[in-house]
Design an enzyme around this catalytic site. Sequence first.
Site, PDB file in Angstrom:
ATOM      1  N   GLU A 145       0.841  -1.214   0.000  1.00 41.97           N
ATOM      2  CA  GLU A 145       0.000   0.000   0.000  1.00 41.97           C
ATOM      3  C   GLU A 145       0.875   1.264   0.000  1.00 41.97           C
ATOM      4  OE1 GLU A 145      -2.325  -1.562   3.371  1.00 41.97           O
ATOM      5  OE2 GLU A 145      -4.092  -1.075   2.195  1.00 41.97           O
TER       6      GLU A 145
ATOM      7  N   GLU B  28      -3.484  -9.491   3.723  1.00 42.27           N
ATOM      8  CA  GLU B  28      -4.320  -9.186   4.893  1.00 42.27           C
ATOM      9  C   GLU B  28      -5.451 -10.193   5.064  1.00 42.27           C
ATOM     10  OE1 GLU B  28      -3.148  -6.979   2.777  1.00 42.27           O
ATOM     11  OE2 GLU B  28      -2.598  -5.115   3.774  1.00 42.27           O
TER      12      GLU B  28
HETATM   13  C1  3H9 Z   1      -1.480  -4.930   7.108  1.00 44.10           C
HETATM   14  O1  3H9 Z   1      -0.520  -4.589   6.484  1.00 44.10           O
HETATM   15  C2  3H9 Z   1      -2.697  -4.080   7.325  1.00 44.10           C
HETATM   16  C3  3H9 Z   1      -2.753  -2.882   6.426  1.00 44.10           C
HETATM   17  O2  3H9 Z   1      -3.388  -3.188   5.209  1.00 44.10           O
HETATM   18  C4  3H9 Z   1      -3.568  -1.786   7.034  1.00 44.10           C
HETATM   19  C5  3H9 Z   1      -3.077  -1.156   8.227  1.00 44.10           C
HETATM   20  C6  3H9 Z   1      -3.893   0.036   8.662  1.00 44.10           C
HETATM   21  N1  3H9 Z   1       4.177  -7.640  11.836  1.00 44.10           N
HETATM   22  O3  3H9 Z   1       7.626 -15.122   8.707  1.00 44.10           O
HETATM   23  P1  3H9 Z   1       8.992 -14.988   9.259  1.00 44.10           P
HETATM   24  C7  3H9 Z   1       7.756 -11.290  12.252  1.00 44.10           C
HETATM   25  S1  3H9 Z   1      -1.546  -6.441   7.880  1.00 44.10           S
HETATM   26  C8  3H9 Z   1       4.872  -8.037  12.912  1.00 44.10           C
HETATM   27  O4  3H9 Z   1       9.497 -16.055  10.189  1.00 44.10           O
HETATM   28  P2  3H9 Z   1      10.071 -15.211   6.589  1.00 44.10           P
HETATM   29  C9  3H9 Z   1       7.463 -12.760  12.460  1.00 44.10           C
HETATM   30  O5  3H9 Z   1       6.525 -12.947  13.479  1.00 44.10           O
HETATM   31  C10 3H9 Z   1       0.014  -7.169   7.549  1.00 44.10           C
HETATM   32  N2  3H9 Z   1       5.767  -9.045  12.873  1.00 44.10           N
HETATM   33  O6  3H9 Z   1      10.078 -14.734   8.112  1.00 44.10           O
HETATM   34  C11 3H9 Z   1       8.834 -13.286  12.818  1.00 44.10           C
HETATM   35  O7  3H9 Z   1       9.075 -12.961  14.173  1.00 44.10           O
HETATM   36  P3  3H9 Z   1       9.946 -13.920  15.117  1.00 44.10           P
HETATM   37  C12 3H9 Z   1       0.086  -7.735   6.197  1.00 44.10           C
HETATM   38  C13 3H9 Z   1       5.976  -9.641  11.705  1.00 44.10           C
HETATM   39  O8  3H9 Z   1      11.300 -14.678   5.996  1.00 44.10           O
HETATM   40  C14 3H9 Z   1       9.759 -12.435  11.953  1.00 44.10           C
HETATM   41  O9  3H9 Z   1       9.019 -11.268  11.618  1.00 44.10           O
HETATM   42  N3  3H9 Z   1       1.349  -8.420   6.023  1.00 44.10           N
HETATM   43  C15 3H9 Z   1       5.283  -9.264  10.550  1.00 44.10           C
HETATM   44  O10 3H9 Z   1       9.768 -16.676   6.528  1.00 44.10           O
HETATM   45  C16 3H9 Z   1      10.180 -13.115  10.673  1.00 44.10           C
HETATM   46  O11 3H9 Z   1       9.026 -13.575   9.997  1.00 44.10           O
HETATM   47  C17 3H9 Z   1       1.485  -9.729   6.238  1.00 44.10           C
HETATM   48  O12 3H9 Z   1       0.548 -10.417   6.559  1.00 44.10           O
HETATM   49  C18 3H9 Z   1       4.348  -8.208  10.638  1.00 44.10           C
HETATM   50  N4  3H9 Z   1       3.642  -7.781   9.567  1.00 44.10           N
HETATM   51  O13 3H9 Z   1       8.820 -14.491   5.926  1.00 44.10           O
HETATM   52  C19 3H9 Z   1       2.870 -10.264   6.033  1.00 44.10           C
HETATM   53  N5  3H9 Z   1       5.678 -10.055   9.522  1.00 44.10           N
HETATM   54  O14 3H9 Z   1      11.298 -13.953  14.467  1.00 44.10           O
HETATM   55  C20 3H9 Z   1       3.226 -11.167   7.155  1.00 44.10           C
HETATM   56  C21 3H9 Z   1       6.607 -10.883  10.032  1.00 44.10           C
HETATM   57  O15 3H9 Z   1       9.893 -13.240  16.432  1.00 44.10           O
HETATM   58  N6  3H9 Z   1       4.590 -11.682   7.075  1.00 44.10           N
HETATM   59  N7  3H9 Z   1       6.791 -10.638  11.345  1.00 44.10           N
HETATM   60  O16 3H9 Z   1       9.229 -15.264  15.069  1.00 44.10           O
HETATM   61  C22 3H9 Z   1       4.966 -12.630   6.207  1.00 44.10           C
HETATM   62  O17 3H9 Z   1       4.229 -13.089   5.357  1.00 44.10           O
HETATM   63  C23 3H9 Z   1       6.354 -13.157   6.354  1.00 44.10           C
HETATM   64  O18 3H9 Z   1       6.803 -12.826   7.647  1.00 44.10           O
HETATM   65  C24 3H9 Z   1       7.399 -12.631   5.324  1.00 44.10           C
HETATM   66  C25 3H9 Z   1       8.815 -13.100   5.758  1.00 44.10           C
HETATM   67  C26 3H9 Z   1       7.063 -13.222   3.965  1.00 44.10           C
HETATM   68  C27 3H9 Z   1       7.375 -11.154   5.286  1.00 44.10           C
END
Ligand code: 3H9
Length: 691
Positions: free
Chosen positions: A108, A128
């Site tokens: 976004e 999301e």
């Molecule tokens: C959003 O954006 C809403 C908006 O539209 C509107 C807002 C108003 N937040 O997965 P990994 C942490 S909603 C906080 O193991 P990878 C994760 O818990 C969001 N923490 O690594 C982990 O922590 P720990 C939409 C996050 O390389 C560490 O980072 N976005 C977030 O296998 C490493 O993560 C998503 O849904 C976060 N957003 O994969 C994306 N993301 O080391 C969600 C990650 O303590 N994330 N962490 O266990 C992912 O899909 C994967 O983490 C990503 C990396 C592909 C990025």
Amino acid sequence: MTAITEAVSLEKEGEIGMLWIDNPPVNALGYPVRKGMQDGITMAMKDNGIKAVVVICKGRTFCAGADIREFGKPPKEPHLPDVLTTFDQCTKPIIAAVHGTAFGGGLETALSSHFRVAVASAQFGLPEVKLGLLPGAGGTQRLPRLIGPEKALPMIATGNPIGAAQALKEGVIDEIIDGDLAKGAVAFAKKVLAEKRPMRKVSALTDKISGVKPEIFANYRKELNKSARGFEAPEACVKAVEAAVGKPFAEGLKYERELFTQLMMGSQSAAQRYYFFAEREVAKIPDIPADAPLIDIKKVGIIGAGTMGGGITMNFVNAGIPVTLVEVKQEFLDRGLGVIKKNYDITASKGKMTADDVTKRMGLIKGTTQMEDLKDVDLVIEAVFENMDLKKEIFRKLDAICKPGAILATNTSYLNVDEIAAQTKRPEYVVGLHFFSPANVMRLLEVVRGAKTAIPVLATAMAVAKKIKKIAVMVGVCFGFAGNRMFAQRKREVDKLILEGASPAQVDKVIYDFGFPMGPVALLDLIGIDLGWSKDNSKGRTMQEVLCEAGRFGIKNGKGYYNYAEGSRAPKPAPEVDAMIKEFAAKKGFKPRAISDEEIIQRCIYPIINEGAKILEEKIAVRPSDLDVIWVNGYGWPVYRGGPMFYADLVGLDKILAVMKKFQADLGDDFKPAPLLEKLVKEGKKFASLN
Ligand code: 3H9
């Protein structure tokens, strides 16, 4: 360089302002990032020396979205939508420079910039919906304006990302940068300035949203009804995209916000956000350090080329790891290899892999009837049928054949891994690897920790699981481990409910409507009622025996609890079975009664939770959320209900305890509450307190 907040700084490269975001691990858009972005753009606007701004991230990725850990807490200004309005209205061109994953709020941010460039490996997505939400910072309004609603819909409503090449083709990005991203982005910014390119505000685009046929939404909804049954967020996503087409930008944004807030406050999103972290916690085992030494697994041996062994083999060759597949007879081996080849051919015929891929994968499998061929493998997985004596014999042989340091694993679903390990002189190298059927599809793997299994062996098992794209959950030794032990509770209650007066169709409907992919009785027909049944020992003691004796084995022969038309898996009522159930129930002394849907849920679900509590007490599982990961990935528990332990907290442990006690009084000790459940209720705590 000017530090704006601890996570954002502004640097000048000639006339280009470089807004650097540095918020490890994934540059989530938490408060310091939002504040830094807002103030950074305002600062760049005021700085006459800056003509254009590049937004770029340090570390492994562009922003992976809003900081999910902040959700549910009081929001802190500036809010992301407001920050992105500042981007949108900036009078100097903003160029988002993307590497890694521009996900959610990250994409976004890029969409609110005026241009987007990326490295070839970058990914773009709005996941999301997988958190039970929709993009809440303009994503549902900007993406359709940029690429059209038809292409935007699946990205928003399924959350599946696209790669840079596709993003370029569809117009999500303007250029792919070869080499250094920062340099490439600066060069792009200079080009924009030199060519005096008009500012491309996505919010102001209209060509892709004009003249849209309303049927595309109706058609997309039909698709969703099949794939997203029970989920609230996908429909909200469609509504928001519809608004992008039908409403002016500002109104659409407002509507998106309303939908986002509704979803955020609902239980589905709470469950799905909880689950996101649960799936990441599962890899953390308290006494296994993150840097525990690993055994290098270059070559794997698998014993048994049946359905299970074949599926397991596919997992490894898919990850490029060669497999020596052992069977007792050439004929069984040929059959097993044939099934694997057929599975790959089907995938290839769907265009999901090439014929060359099939050849390569088959080339990684060496079939043999000689166990001695396992002498040089690093890991052996035994996948023969559930017979303790046979497994013991195999492990004695393996101990003699396999090289020192090789891991010996059993794929048993129920049996005692310690007893199997005791057959070897290396019990510390023995572990359970419990795959779920079909093993090439199901994501769950229970890693069963024996009393003597060494830490490097366990750490390796967890690491290998990740390599073959499984979600591994560590469990201890007990009959059925965690998943099947809990599942047995439901099976028992389903059998009883049918004899007490619920029809198979009623039980199936209630459990299906709860969100499972199919009802438990239909599942029995699918698996085969004759599984574990033998004609010689069958004496009409259970409904299973009665049905099998009547030649009703399930879908495989068109007759089970239901009837099936030839070649069809759709259950049809079987009045003859209703009569058999009635007769058998009367013989066993059951008096049929009307059973409410609520009782079916409570009888089928609460004992699962209770068993989960016992498993936690016995330290068979590390934490309640691990059990939820098991249920979502191995048993079809709907992720929008988090998992049984999360669901229990939602229902209220006091209510569950009260119902269990009532059932115990009415129906016996199958419902005896677990001491941990009683303790938590007494202390006013939830299962979440143990995560
Ligand atoms: C959003 O954006 C809403 C908006 O539209 C509107 C807002 C108003 N937040 O997965 P990994 C942490 S909603 C906080 O193991 P990878 C994760 O818990 C969001 N923490 O690594 C982990 O922590 P720990 C939409 C996050 O390389 C560490 O980072 N976005 C977030 O296998 C490493 O993560 C998503 O849904 C976060 N957003 O994969 C994306 N993301 O080391 C969600 C990650 O303590 N994330 N962490 O266990 C992912 O899909 C994967 O983490 C990503 C990396 C592909 C990025």
